[in-house]
Design an enzyme around this catalytic site. Sequence first.
Site, PDB file in Angstrom:
ATOM      1  N   HIS A 121      -3.182  -5.639   2.645  1.00  0.00           N
ATOM      2  CA  HIS A 121      -2.758  -5.806   4.035  1.00  0.00           C
ATOM      3  C   HIS A 121      -3.425  -7.087   4.518  1.00  0.00           C
ATOM      4  O   HIS A 121      -3.975  -7.846   3.764  1.00  0.00           O
ATOM      5  CB  HIS A 121      -3.311  -4.665   4.899  1.00  0.00           C
ATOM      6  N   CYS A 128       0.794  -1.233   0.000  1.00  0.00           N
ATOM      7  CA  CYS A 128       0.000   0.000   0.000  1.00  0.00           C
ATOM      8  C   CYS A 128       0.836   1.297   0.000  1.00  0.00           C
ATOM      9  O   CYS A 128       1.361   1.680  -1.031  1.00  0.00           O
ATOM     10  CB  CYS A 128      -0.986  -0.053   1.153  1.00  0.00           C
TER      11      CYS A 128
HETATM   12  N1  GLN Z   1      -2.177   6.787   2.722  1.00  0.00           N
HETATM   13  C1  GLN Z   1      -2.331   5.951   1.567  1.00  0.00           C
HETATM   14  C2  GLN Z   1      -3.737   5.963   1.004  1.00  0.00           C
HETATM   15  O1  GLN Z   1      -4.697   6.208   1.709  1.00  0.00           O
HETATM   16  C3  GLN Z   1      -1.880   4.543   1.905  1.00  0.00           C
HETATM   17  C4  GLN Z   1      -2.752   3.859   2.928  1.00  0.00           C
HETATM   18  C5  GLN Z   1      -2.267   2.487   3.331  1.00  0.00           C
HETATM   19  O2  GLN Z   1      -1.063   2.191   3.339  1.00  0.00           O
HETATM   20  N2  GLN Z   1      -3.192   1.652   3.735  1.00  0.00           N
HETATM   21  O3  GLN Z   1      -3.898   5.693  -0.170  1.00  0.00           O
END
Ligand code: GLN
Length: 243
Positions: free
Chosen positions: A192, A94
């Site tokens: 995740h 992510c």
């Molecule tokens: N901040 C980023 C987004 O919202 C990544 C979020 C994350 O790693 N879950 O796209």
Amino acid sequence: MRELTIAWMYHDIMDLYGDKGNIIVFKKRCEDRGIKCNVVNVGIDEPYDFKNCDILFIGGGADKEQGVMYDDLAGRKESIVAAMNDGMLVLLICGGYQLFGKYYEDADGNKLEGLGIFDYYTVSDGKTRSIGNLVVEATLNGETIKVVGFENHGGKTYNVSKPFGKVLYGNGNEANGYEGYFDGRTLGTYMHGPLLPKNVLIADYFISEALKRHGDDGVLSQLNDELSIKARDYMIAKCLKNK
Ligand code: GLN
């Protein structure tokens, strides 16, 4: 003794929805096979030369954490690119995935420059977030597999030249039906959950490829994955039933 080294970058800030479980899985699956697995924590301002690294790992992070680490990451570009050219594997979740592309623009229009190693870029429109389980059909070692994880991101990732797989359930990169990036050495994904406990084939792919860098045949003994496979199949069936 067989041995490999993982650099766990920003372990103290980039760790959402169980991402550190990926490191635990790498370590456990190595140890169960008598493979020594060195995990080196690489935090902000901590010097590290990636030439000693077989697998670079970065987990996900909220916009705030990405804003804290992206400068440090940028300063390591040369060392990371040199190691990637030498066969280092890279696993990015992510927020980590987003910052290996050109840039990440958050919902307020703040633009974080990525490493630009890949051509993709990520923009958050501030209106919709992709939250929930994600099931993807991907190809690993020439085999078609289903992968399951949990996504929670505002960013939509465009211009991905080599998507990891086709979305069967959930969102993935953007509305185009594809998820992640995978070129055989680098896997960037929105999954995740964490990714590896339910998708052990991916863990073993990384371990095997990392060993091969050291002249090893990369052949791994079979472990008892009954529970992991059950968990994966249960989640996939549940998602696809809800479609
Ligand atoms: N901040 C980023 C987004 O919202 C990544 C979020 C994350 O790693 N879950 O796209």
